[in-house]
Scaffold this active site. Structure first.
Site, PDB file in Angstrom:
ATOM      1  N   SER A   1      60.810 102.863  88.197  1.00 56.80           N
ATOM      2  CA  SER A   1      60.167 104.167  88.123  1.00 56.80           C
ATOM      3  C   SER A   1      61.186 105.223  87.680  1.00 56.80           C
ATOM      4  O   SER A   1      61.787 105.094  86.616  1.00 56.80           O
ATOM      5  CB  SER A   1      59.543 104.502  89.480  1.00 56.80           C
ATOM      6  OG  SER A   1      58.663 105.601  89.383  1.00 56.80           O
TER       7      SER A   1
ATOM      8  N   ASP B   1      49.171 100.719  85.911  1.00 57.74           N
ATOM      9  CA  ASP B   1      50.129 101.817  86.077  1.00 57.74           C
ATOM     10  C   ASP B   1      49.919 102.822  84.950  1.00 57.74           C
ATOM     11  O   ASP B   1      49.870 102.437  83.773  1.00 57.74           O
ATOM     12  CB  ASP B   1      51.553 101.243  86.035  1.00 57.74           C
ATOM     13  CG  ASP B   1      52.641 102.272  86.269  1.00 57.74           C
ATOM     14  OD1 ASP B   1      52.321 103.456  86.476  1.00 57.74           O
ATOM     15  OD2 ASP B   1      53.822 101.874  86.255  1.00 57.74           O
TER      16      ASP B   1
ATOM     17  N   HIS C   1      51.661 100.365  89.958  1.00 58.44           N
ATOM     18  CA  HIS C   1      53.047 100.820  89.851  1.00 58.44           C
ATOM     19  C   HIS C   1      53.874 100.354  91.054  1.00 58.44           C
ATOM     20  O   HIS C   1      53.520 100.597  92.207  1.00 58.44           O
ATOM     21  CB  HIS C   1      53.063 102.347  89.765  1.00 58.44           C
ATOM     22  CG  HIS C   1      54.404 102.960  89.557  1.00 58.44           C
ATOM     23  ND1 HIS C   1      55.093 102.842  88.369  1.00 58.44           N
ATOM     24  CD2 HIS C   1      55.190 103.715  90.376  1.00 58.44           C
ATOM     25  CE1 HIS C   1      56.231 103.500  88.460  1.00 58.44           C
ATOM     26  NE2 HIS C   1      56.323 104.029  89.671  1.00 58.44           N
TER      27      HIS C   1
END
Length: 283
Positions: free
Chosen positions: A144, A225, A257
């Site tokens: 991320s 995601d 995600h």
């Protein structure tokens, strides 16, 4: 009151000796904490430097504003990877918004990576790194926001290098954040000194991609995601940039995600972790 500076967590191998060391800059102390051992695993010596182990420099996610290298999910994932890959892992605790706005996260992570690289001559502050790390076999990884930061680190390595000939072999980006979604306004707000939507930390510049300071990149994107499209875009731009390395894209079908952090025993989470481990062991 915001924490100043940065910290790193050192996760050693083999698991029977798995202890955590805290180091900060300015460094005032180091404190060993005994941690639960991850699954048992052998720790083979590096093929490039007998008696040495590959080194993983890990950057956690959290939208540049939450989470920590100390978080249970991150500690469990990184320590398990270190055990199964036969590696030493260094997990960075960088400055977070709002107490330390962007670019603190980038600057702290770069400072921490350079601190780690400073052990290549065998005279650094941490004996484990001096004695056991193979600085010809370094990997940078993150998820991320940490994937975004990992890219910037690799770009800096390619631009100005690391001290004492330290070599970054590979970079692992798990569901990385890049510009091109509604999240962009959040990033711009957290980074007062930004260059708009074309800021290279948000939208990687072609010249940064072309000189990425590693030989290989492993990327994961998740089908459910909202960052999947920009992750695929990064993969495509990297291939077109003129960079001489190789990149592999893995799509986590049907997944959200960073799903792998929340249920590490889930079949697809194990597959992601195994692929991550294999990338370190086989390069």
């Amino acid at each position: 009151m915001g924490r100043r500076g940065w910290w790193v967590l050192l996760l050693t191998c083999p698991p029977s000796l798995n202890r955590l060391q805290l180091y900060g800059v300015p460094r005032t102390s180091s404190s060993p904490w005994t941690l639960p051992s991850p699954p048992a695993s052998s720790c083979p010596a590096s093929p490039t430097r007998p008696g040495k182990l590959p080194l993983l420099f890990y950057v956690h996610g959290g939208g540049f504003s939450i989470e920590s290298a100390f978080s249970r999910n991150y500690h469990n994932f990184v320590s398990t990877v270190a055990a199964e890959a036969g590696a030493i892992a260094v997990s960075v605790e960088y400055g977070l918004f709002p107490s330390r706005p962007i670019p603190a996260c980038y600057d702290d992570s770069w400072a921490a990576l350079r601190w780690v690289a400073g052990h290549a001559g065998g005279d650094g502050a941490e004996p484990w790194l001096n004695e056991h790390a193979d600085f010809g076999r370094v990997f940078i990884g993150g998820d991320s926001a940490g994937g975004n930061i990992s890219h910037t680190l690799a770009a800096r390595v390619g631009s100005i290098g690391l001290p004492q000939g330290v070599k970054v072999v590979g970079v692992i980006l798990v569901h990385p954040y890049f510009g091109g979604t509604d999240d962009d306004q959040m990033w711009l707000y957290m980074c007062p000194a930004n260059a708009g939507l074309s800021d290279p930390r948000l939208k990687p510049a072609k010249e940064d991609l072309a000189r990425l300071g590693c030989e290989k990149v492993l990327m994961f994107v998740a089908e459910k995601d909202h960052l999947m499209k920009v992750g695929i875009g990064y993969h495509e731009e990297l291939k077109k940039s003129g960079w001489k390395g190789s990149v592999e894209l893995v799509k986590n079908v049907g997944e959200q995600h960073c799903f792998h952090l929340f249920d590490p025993k889930y079949e697809k989470a194990v597959e992601l972790k195994d692929k991550f481990v294999s990338f370190i062991k086989n390069n």
